[in-house]
Write an enzyme that holds these catalytic residues in place. Structure first.
Site, PDB file in Angstrom:
ATOM      1  N   MET A  23       0.857  -1.186   0.000  1.00 31.31           N
ATOM      2  CA  MET A  23       0.000   0.000   0.000  1.00 31.31           C
ATOM      3  C   MET A  23       0.894   1.237   0.000  1.00 31.31           C
ATOM      4  SD  MET A  23      -3.243  -0.792   2.492  1.00 31.31           S
ATOM      5  CE  MET A  23      -2.343  -1.593   3.816  1.00 31.31           C
ATOM      6  N   ALA A  24       0.926   1.907  -1.158  1.00 26.82           N
ATOM      7  CA  ALA A  24       1.751   3.110  -1.292  1.00 26.82           C
ATOM      8  C   ALA A  24       1.291   4.139  -0.268  1.00 26.82           C
ATOM      9  CB  ALA A  24       1.613   3.658  -2.706  1.00 26.82           C
TER      10      ALA A  24
ATOM     11  N   GLN B 231       7.795  -4.901  -4.302  1.00 30.40           N
ATOM     12  CA  GLN B 231       6.926  -4.732  -5.482  1.00 30.40           C
ATOM     13  C   GLN B 231       7.457  -3.634  -6.389  1.00 30.40           C
ATOM     14  OE1 GLN B 231       3.072  -2.733  -5.825  1.00 30.40           O
ATOM     15  NE2 GLN B 231       2.197  -4.731  -6.320  1.00 30.40           N
TER      16      GLN B 231
ATOM     17  N   CYS C 112      -2.448  -1.398 -10.382  1.00 32.18           N
ATOM     18  CA  CYS C 112      -2.704  -0.064  -9.834  1.00 32.18           C
ATOM     19  C   CYS C 112      -3.545   0.774 -10.807  1.00 32.18           C
ATOM     20  CB  CYS C 112      -1.373   0.655  -9.538  1.00 32.18           C
ATOM     21  SG  CYS C 112      -1.645   2.304  -8.881  1.00 32.18           S
TER      22      CYS C 112
ATOM     23  N   ASN D 297      -7.334 -11.494  -2.872  1.00 26.19           N
ATOM     24  CA  ASN D 297      -7.255 -10.171  -2.253  1.00 26.19           C
ATOM     25  C   ASN D 297      -8.535  -9.370  -2.514  1.00 26.19           C
ATOM     26  OD1 ASN D 297      -5.882  -7.080  -3.269  1.00 26.19           O
ATOM     27  ND2 ASN D 297      -5.993  -7.681  -1.122  1.00 26.19           N
ATOM     28  N   GLY D 298      -8.930  -8.654  -1.476  1.00 29.09           N
ATOM     29  CA  GLY D 298     -10.064  -7.744  -1.600  1.00 29.09           C
ATOM     30  C   GLY D 298     -11.082  -7.934  -0.497  1.00 29.09           C
ATOM     31  N   ASP D 299     -11.218  -6.892   0.333  1.00 27.79           N
ATOM     32  CA  ASP D 299     -12.308  -6.825   1.326  1.00 27.79           C
ATOM     33  C   ASP D 299     -12.210  -7.832   2.468  1.00 27.79           C
ATOM     34  OD1 ASP D 299     -13.199  -4.928  -0.447  1.00 27.79           O
ATOM     35  OD2 ASP D 299     -14.864  -6.114  -1.217  1.00 27.79           O
TER      36      ASP D 299
ATOM     37  N   GLY E 293      -5.178  -5.608   2.916  1.00 28.16           N
ATOM     38  CA  GLY E 293      -4.732  -4.223   2.826  1.00 28.16           C
ATOM     39  C   GLY E 293      -5.454  -3.361   3.831  1.00 28.16           C
ATOM     40  N   ARG E 294      -6.575  -2.771   3.396  1.00 24.99           N
ATOM     41  CA  ARG E 294      -7.274  -1.796   4.240  1.00 24.99           C
ATOM     42  C   ARG E 294      -7.730  -2.375   5.570  1.00 24.99           C
ATOM     43  NH1 ARG E 294     -11.504  -0.441  -0.030  1.00 24.99           N
ATOM     44  NH2 ARG E 294     -11.061  -2.656  -0.380  1.00 24.99           N
TER      45      ARG E 294
HETATM   46  C1  LIG Z   1      -3.694   3.506   0.154  1.00 23.15           C
HETATM   47  C2  LIG Z   1      -3.526   2.318  -0.754  1.00 23.15           C
HETATM   48  C3  LIG Z   1      -2.338   2.153  -1.440  1.00 23.15           C
HETATM   49  C4  LIG Z   1      -2.159   1.053  -2.294  1.00 23.15           C
HETATM   50  N1  LIG Z   1      -0.963   0.882  -2.924  1.00 23.15           N
HETATM   51  C5  LIG Z   1      -0.758  -0.241  -3.678  1.00 23.15           C
HETATM   52  C6  LIG Z   1       0.516  -0.519  -4.239  1.00 23.15           C
HETATM   53  O1  LIG Z   1       1.501   0.229  -4.049  1.00 23.15           O
HETATM   54  N2  LIG Z   1       0.644  -1.638  -4.989  1.00 23.15           N
HETATM   55  C7  LIG Z   1      -0.406  -2.514  -5.198  1.00 23.15           C
HETATM   56  O2  LIG Z   1      -0.254  -3.531  -5.895  1.00 23.15           O
HETATM   57  N3  LIG Z   1      -1.617  -2.268  -4.660  1.00 23.15           N
HETATM   58  C8  LIG Z   1      -1.793  -1.184  -3.888  1.00 23.15           C
HETATM   59  N4  LIG Z   1      -2.994  -0.994  -3.279  1.00 23.15           N
HETATM   60  C9  LIG Z   1      -4.041  -2.025  -3.417  1.00 23.15           C
HETATM   61  C10 LIG Z   1      -3.950  -3.032  -2.268  1.00 23.15           C
HETATM   62  O3  LIG Z   1      -2.733  -3.731  -2.301  1.00 23.15           O
HETATM   63  C11 LIG Z   1      -5.109  -4.039  -2.358  1.00 23.15           C
HETATM   64  O4  LIG Z   1      -5.028  -4.721  -3.589  1.00 23.15           O
HETATM   65  C12 LIG Z   1      -6.465  -3.372  -2.254  1.00 23.15           C
HETATM   66  O5  LIG Z   1      -6.502  -2.398  -1.238  1.00 23.15           O
HETATM   67  C13 LIG Z   1      -7.585  -4.400  -2.014  1.00 23.15           C
HETATM   68  O6  LIG Z   1      -7.342  -5.114  -0.834  1.00 23.15           O
HETATM   69  P1  LIG Z   1      -8.097  -4.741   0.556  1.00 23.15           P
HETATM   70  O7  LIG Z   1      -9.580  -4.800   0.263  1.00 23.15           O
HETATM   71  O8  LIG Z   1      -7.629  -5.788   1.516  1.00 23.15           O
HETATM   72  O9  LIG Z   1      -7.678  -3.352   0.910  1.00 23.15           O
HETATM   73  C14 LIG Z   1      -3.199   0.107  -2.454  1.00 23.15           C
HETATM   74  C15 LIG Z   1      -4.391   0.284  -1.743  1.00 23.15           C
HETATM   75  C16 LIG Z   1      -4.559   1.357  -0.889  1.00 23.15           C
HETATM   76  C17 LIG Z   1      -5.857   1.498  -0.131  1.00 23.15           C
END
Ligand SMILES: Cc1cc2nc3c(=O)[nH]c(=O)nc-3n(C[C@H](O)[C@H](O)[C@H](O)COP(=O)(O)O)c2cc1C
Length: 307
Positions: free
Chosen positions: A17-18, A70, A100, A198-200, A221-222
């Site tokens: 997560m950037a 990454q 992305c 991945n997701g949610d 992630g979130r």
């Molecule tokens: C603030 C933020 C930054 C993210 N940065 C990246 C990133 O640098 N590379 C990437 O592949 N995905 C990035 N993502 C996507 C997450 O890795 C992930 O795929 C996405 O949030 C869905 O997963 P989650 O529902 O568990 O959050 C980012 C997501 C968020 C919210």
């Protein structure tokens, strides 16, 4: 899950997560159960032209169990050159970002834009696999505006990816709607290499649903923002530790590595996530959001968590 000679020893991965998954956050997530952690996305061009930035972004913690780096880019040769950048030597896996949706990435033909050019995406994977000392994985979405994840996943496999990670949304969806777990299950059945879902995933229930897709690992992630203990909770161990001490550790790791003025602004969002849902949080949200110093914020946080 075993990838080459990298044994994951568990299935929970902290998502890249950037601007969020900094070294302090990765350290506390690792201590609290993340089996692998991924760096923020690293620009291959920046590695060659602005290495100082990459050096700061690739600082890692000895607590991270498996370090995934990454990278993103759109030029196979530049990406191949970047792979020999010394700061990348610490990573046991190199992941390529093909998901992305951020406009500033997509406009350069990078991230999810590569899902619209399957030949170039394949060339990038093949070139990276050839030039990487460690296994290469690919993270992508369902597609740009429709689900092409089966074709894309098969292409990744044929191009030499060791595993793939699917975020079950299209790029066009951004973070709206729901991640499609059926699409993740279909992809898992269609390829032989491991698939990470991945997701949610935010709690035990969504984690169980994700596991039912048959995936080899789950990326979060979130759901970990402000809750690094989610990893240990998903492993069946309720968190009864001191949340303030976790936050303090996150902060201390960052303070040992980065400029205090920059951190003061950077940490505000993490602090707001940490207090989200805590009793009394609404009273201090504005103060945290505008706090002039980290020590000031820590004082406010201590009051919330010591009560
Ligand atoms: C603030 C933020 C930054 C993210 N940065 C990246 C990133 O640098 N590379 C990437 O592949 N995905 C990035 N993502 C996507 C997450 O890795 C992930 O795929 C996405 O949030 C869905 O997963 P989650 O529902 O568990 O959050 C980012 C997501 C968020 C919210």
């Amino acid at each position: 899950m075993k990838i080459g000679n990298v044994d994951f020893n568990g299935n929970l991965i902290l998502a890249p997560m950037a601007g969020v998954s900094d070294v302090g956050f990765r350290e506390v997530c690792s201590i609290l159960g993340a089996d692998a952690t991924c760096s923020e996305m690293l620009s291959c061009r920046a590695m060659l032209h602005n290495p100082k930035k990459t050096d700061l972004m690739t600082i890692s913690s000895s607590y991270e169990k498996i370090k995934i780096g990454q990278i993103f880019g759109h030029e196979p040769e530049i990406m191949a050159q970047a792979l020999s950048y010394p700061a990348l030597e610490k990573y046991q896996i190199m992941d390529i970002n093909m998901g992305c949706p951020a406009p500033k990435i997509v406009k350069n033909g990078e991230g999810s834009a590569l899902m619209g050019d399957i030949n170039l995406a394949s060339q990038i994977i093949q070139t990276c696999v050839k030039n990487s000392k460690v296994p290469v994985s690919v993270k992508f979405r369902l597609g740009i505006n429709k689900d092409i994840s089966l074709d894309f996943g098969r292409m990744c496999e044929e191009s030499g990816a060791s595993y793939i990670t699917l975020h079950g949304r299209t790029a066009e969806m951004g973070y709206s709607g729901k991640a499609d777990y059926e699409a993740i299950a279909r992809l898992k059945s269609a390829v032989k290499i491991p698939v990470i879902g991945n997701g949610d995933v935010t709690d035990k229930e969504s984690y169980e649903r994700m596991l039912q897709t048959g995936v080899d690992g789950v990326m979060i992630g979130r759901g970990a923002q402000g809750r690094p203990w989610i990893f240990q909770e998903l492993k069946g161990k309720a968190f009864d530790g001191d949340k303030f001490e976790v936050i303090k550790r996150h902060v201390d790791v960052l303070r040992a590595n980065y400029d205090e003025d920059w951190l003061t602004l950077y940490l505000r969002k993490h602090f707001l996530w940490y207090v989200s849902g805590e009793e009394g949080a609404s009273k201090i949200r504005l103060q945290l959001a505008t706090s002039p110093s980290i020590d000031e914020s820590l004082k406010l946080l201590k009051e919330i968590f010591k009560n």
